[in-house]
Every structure is written in C-alpha cells, then in structure tokens.
Design an enzyme around this catalytic site. Structure first.
Site, PDB file in Angstrom:
ATOM      1  N   SER A  55       0.803  -1.222   0.000  1.00 17.77           N
ATOM      2  CA  SER A  55       0.000   0.000   0.000  1.00 17.77           C
ATOM      3  C   SER A  55       0.835   1.270   0.000  1.00 17.77           C
ATOM      4  CB  SER A  55      -0.944   0.011   1.216  1.00 17.77           C
ATOM      5  OG  SER A  55      -0.208  -0.102   2.427  1.00 17.77           O
ATOM      6  N   GLY A  92      -1.891  -4.297   0.868  1.00 20.38           N
ATOM      7  CA  GLY A  92      -2.049  -5.486   1.679  1.00 20.38           C
ATOM      8  C   GLY A  92      -1.175  -6.648   1.277  1.00 20.38           C
ATOM      9  N   ASN A 121       3.760  -5.940   5.693  1.00 21.95           N
ATOM     10  CA  ASN A 121       2.570  -6.711   6.064  1.00 21.95           C
ATOM     11  C   ASN A 121       2.931  -8.079   6.625  1.00 21.95           C
ATOM     12  OD1 ASN A 121       0.433  -4.859   5.426  1.00 21.95           O
ATOM     13  ND2 ASN A 121       0.916  -5.170   3.270  1.00 21.95           N
ATOM     14  N   ASP A 205      -5.298   6.895   9.762  1.00 21.37           N
ATOM     15  CA  ASP A 205      -4.964   5.590  10.324  1.00 21.37           C
ATOM     16  C   ASP A 205      -3.595   5.583  10.994  1.00 21.37           C
ATOM     17  OD1 ASP A 205      -3.140   5.535   8.223  1.00 21.37           O
ATOM     18  OD2 ASP A 205      -4.288   4.110   7.023  1.00 21.37           O
ATOM     19  N   HIS A 208      -0.462   5.155   6.904  1.00 21.10           N
ATOM     20  CA  HIS A 208      -0.154   5.506   5.522  1.00 21.10           C
ATOM     21  C   HIS A 208       0.133   6.998   5.410  1.00 21.10           C
ATOM     22  CE1 HIS A 208      -2.514   1.751   5.194  1.00 21.10           C
ATOM     23  NE2 HIS A 208      -1.609   1.489   4.260  1.00 21.10           N
TER      24      HIS A 208
END
Length: 229
Positions: A55, A92, A121, A205, A208
């Site tokens: 991402s 992801g 991830n 969040d 990011h």
C-alpha cells in the site's frame, strides 16, 4: 539514542495499536497502474522500472498520481532519463504474494530495473522472519536472473511484536541485500516517521503517509536508484 531515532520510536509506539487491524483490513485491490498500464516517457525507452510493493507504493488513500512511484515518473522525465515505470504494487500484499506474482511480471514487462518494497505486512501479521527473508531472497534472485538490476527497499515496524522480532525484521533486509549484493534503501519512511511533527504527515490511520510525504519517500529511493540508471 539520537533525536531522529527517538522521534521514529515515538511514531511507532503511537501507531502500533492500530497497525495490525488496518493492515489486514486493506483489500488486495490492484491499482490502475498495476493492471498492465505503464507510464511511458519515450517510445522504445531503454529502461523499464518495475516496482513491486504494497500500500505504501500503491497510492492507498491518495489521489492517483500523487504517490512516490508516480512522482518518480515525473522526475525521470524532468531529468530527461527515458524510462517506463510499471507499478505492480498491491495494497495489503506480502512477500509471499510478491514472490508468487513476480515471475509473470518479469516475463510480461521484461524490466531492466526492479524495485522491491514488500515485507511490512509480513511483520504486522507476525509471519516467520525466515519465510520473509526467503521470499525477499527469491524475488531478488528472480530479478537478477531476468537481467534486471534490483533495489531492495527496507521497512521498520512498531515494537508491539517484541523487541527481538522488531530488530530482526529490520535486519532481514540488510541480510538479504548483503548476501545478494544489491543496494538497499534502509527505511522507506526515513524523514517522515522520525520528524518532530510526524503525526501530521500521516493519514488518519496513522500508518499511511499523506501525499506531502511521498516526495520524501521518493528521495529515499532515488538516492540509490539514480546511480543504477
């Protein structure tokens, strides 16, 4: 511990509570740039750069064209370096996903340069680090075997997985880069996560980066990629 390290640790501690949930919630959606589309500077350009990432490279939460990979295309053009950029990043994605996708991508696009930005991830899901290293190693080897110059991009994680895991995860990128003799970007978010006002450079969040951070991320990659071109 110096001030940048302290700030980076503060940012990591701040976002650690939500990292796992957000990472697993991100859909494996293929961005438009990864659907076989390329950004072409000149017809028949001698260089083709394939970016294989997650991402952080797939413009998650950003307007299209504002991520560091898109900015790299603009920089190449501005410096009159003819190249195609293929962004095969998926939000992801893990190193396992990247390793399984890479052979077909290499065959399809035949890149002269391969930028690997994967691994975050894996750590957020607590996957075994030996598996992450093997996947990174396999991707580097595959790129080299296909005739591409490979650049590995490192990542760091919050300490919620334990100090040993966090330390060994960061070291995994260096280990693979040294073994395979490829250049390494130590930390994609250097200059972003370790800023005094780091929280103001991330989306809600707290994971990011905002669009304004992506030029700095590009700078981190460009320092190693430019000599390879």
């Amino acid at each position: 511990m110096n001030q940048p390290q302290l700030r980076r640790r503060e940012w990591m501690l701040h976002c650690s509570a939500s990292l796992l949930t957000v990472s697993l919630a991100v859909p494996l959606a293929l961005p438009a740039a990864a659907q076989g589309k390329t950004s072409t500077l000149q017809a028949g350009a001698p260089r083709r750069i394939l970016v294989l990432g997650d991402s952080l490279s797939a413009e998650y939460g950003l307007a299209r064209g504002s991520g560091w990979v898109a900015l790299m295309t603009q920089r190449l053009q501005g410096q009159q370096l003819p190249a195609d950029v293929v962004n095969a990043s998926i939000s992801g994605d893990t190193t396992s996903g990247g390793a399984s996708r890479l052979p077909a991508l290499l065959q399809q696009h035949k890149p002269t340069h391969l930028v690997i930005e994967l691994g975050g991830n894996d750590a957020l899901r607590g996957l075994p680090l030996n598996m992450t290293r093997e996947n990174l190693r396999a991707m580097v080897k595959a790129g080299k075997a296909a005739g591409a110059k490979v650049l590995l991009v490192g990542m760091q994680i919050p300490p919620n997985m334990g100090a040993s895991y966090t330390r060994d995860f960061e070291a995994s990128f260096k280990t693979v880069a040294q073994e395979e003799k490829v250049p390494l970007v130590p930390f994609l978010l250097a200059g972003v996560a370790d800023r005094p006002d780091a929280v103001e450079w991330f989306q809600s969040d707290r994971i990011h980066p905002l669009a304004k951070a992506h030029p700095l991320m590009l700078d981190n990659v460009w320092k190693l990629l430019r000599p390879m071109l």
